[in-house]
Design a protein around this motif. Structure first.
Motif, PDB file in Angstrom:
ATOM      1  N   LYS A  74      49.574  64.759  33.743  1.00 42.02           N
ATOM      2  CA  LYS A  74      48.221  65.012  34.220  1.00 42.02           C
ATOM      3  C   LYS A  74      47.190  64.649  33.160  1.00 42.02           C
ATOM      4  O   LYS A  74      46.136  64.092  33.486  1.00 42.02           O
ATOM      5  N   ASN A  75      47.497  64.954  31.898  1.00 43.13           N
ATOM      6  CA  ASN A  75      46.585  64.572  30.816  1.00 43.13           C
ATOM      7  C   ASN A  75      46.454  63.057  30.725  1.00 43.13           C
ATOM      8  O   ASN A  75      45.361  62.537  30.516  1.00 43.13           O
ATOM      9  N   ARG A  76      47.571  62.358  30.858  1.00 42.77           N
ATOM     10  CA  ARG A  76      47.533  60.893  30.821  1.00 42.77           C
ATOM     11  C   ARG A  76      46.731  60.340  32.000  1.00 42.77           C
ATOM     12  O   ARG A  76      45.954  59.406  31.843  1.00 42.77           O
ATOM     13  N   ALA A  77      46.898  60.924  33.177  1.00 36.89           N
ATOM     14  CA  ALA A  77      46.147  60.482  34.353  1.00 36.89           C
ATOM     15  C   ALA A  77      44.651  60.745  34.162  1.00 36.89           C
ATOM     16  O   ALA A  77      43.816  59.906  34.522  1.00 36.89           O
ATOM     17  N   TYR A  78      44.321  61.892  33.570  1.00 34.76           N
ATOM     18  CA  TYR A  78      42.925  62.231  33.290  1.00 34.76           C
ATOM     19  C   TYR A  78      42.299  61.190  32.365  1.00 34.76           C
ATOM     20  O   TYR A  78      41.219  60.674  32.642  1.00 34.76           O
TER      21      TYR A  78
ATOM     22  N   ARG B 222      33.132  65.988  37.840  1.00 33.06           N
ATOM     23  CA  ARG B 222      34.084  65.950  38.963  1.00 33.06           C
ATOM     24  C   ARG B 222      35.513  65.842  38.471  1.00 33.06           C
ATOM     25  O   ARG B 222      36.407  66.531  38.960  1.00 33.06           O
ATOM     26  N   LEU B 223      35.732  64.960  37.498  1.00 34.06           N
ATOM     27  CA  LEU B 223      37.079  64.749  36.964  1.00 34.06           C
ATOM     28  C   LEU B 223      37.589  66.000  36.264  1.00 34.06           C
ATOM     29  O   LEU B 223      38.750  66.390  36.438  1.00 34.06           O
ATOM     30  N   ASP B 224      36.729  66.640  35.481  1.00 38.30           N
ATOM     31  CA  ASP B 224      37.122  67.870  34.791  1.00 38.30           C
ATOM     32  C   ASP B 224      37.501  68.965  35.779  1.00 38.30           C
ATOM     33  O   ASP B 224      38.497  69.661  35.595  1.00 38.30           O
TER      34      ASP B 224
END
Length: 94
Positions: A6-10, A76-78
């Motif tokens: 998820k961190n990598r996708a973020y 939005r992303l956060d």
């Protein structure tokens, strides 16, 4: 999906946003204000030549607008990834 994924996708999405917004900034501030100024000067906008307008006003306004767009996109992303990571961390504790 793990927290690491998820961190990598973020960060992948964050870099995608940056690339697009910096591309827009490059086109308006460099290409429209310097490289294509002679072609744009053939068009008038508000009584001014468009190339002059880009060099003096438009590229600055567009840059400021891009800052607001980036802040909105990152909020939005956060929210999306904080909710996902929070759910995953709660599940890991149990």
């Amino acid at each position: 999906m793990t927290t690491h994924e998820k961190n990598r996708a973020y960060w992948r999405k964050n870099l995608q946003y940056l690339a697009i917004l910096l591309g827009i900034w490059f086109v308006t501030s460099y290409l429209c204000s310097i490289v294509f100024v002679e072609q744009l000067d053939k068009i008038t906008f508000g009584g001014y030549r468009l190339g002059f307008y880009f060099a003096q006003q438009a590229s600055i306004w567009i840059f400021v607008e891009l800052i607001f767009v980036y802040a909105w996109l990152m909020n939005r992303l956060d929210k999306k990834y904080r909710a996902d990571i929070g759910d995953a961390e709660e599940g890991e504790e149990e």
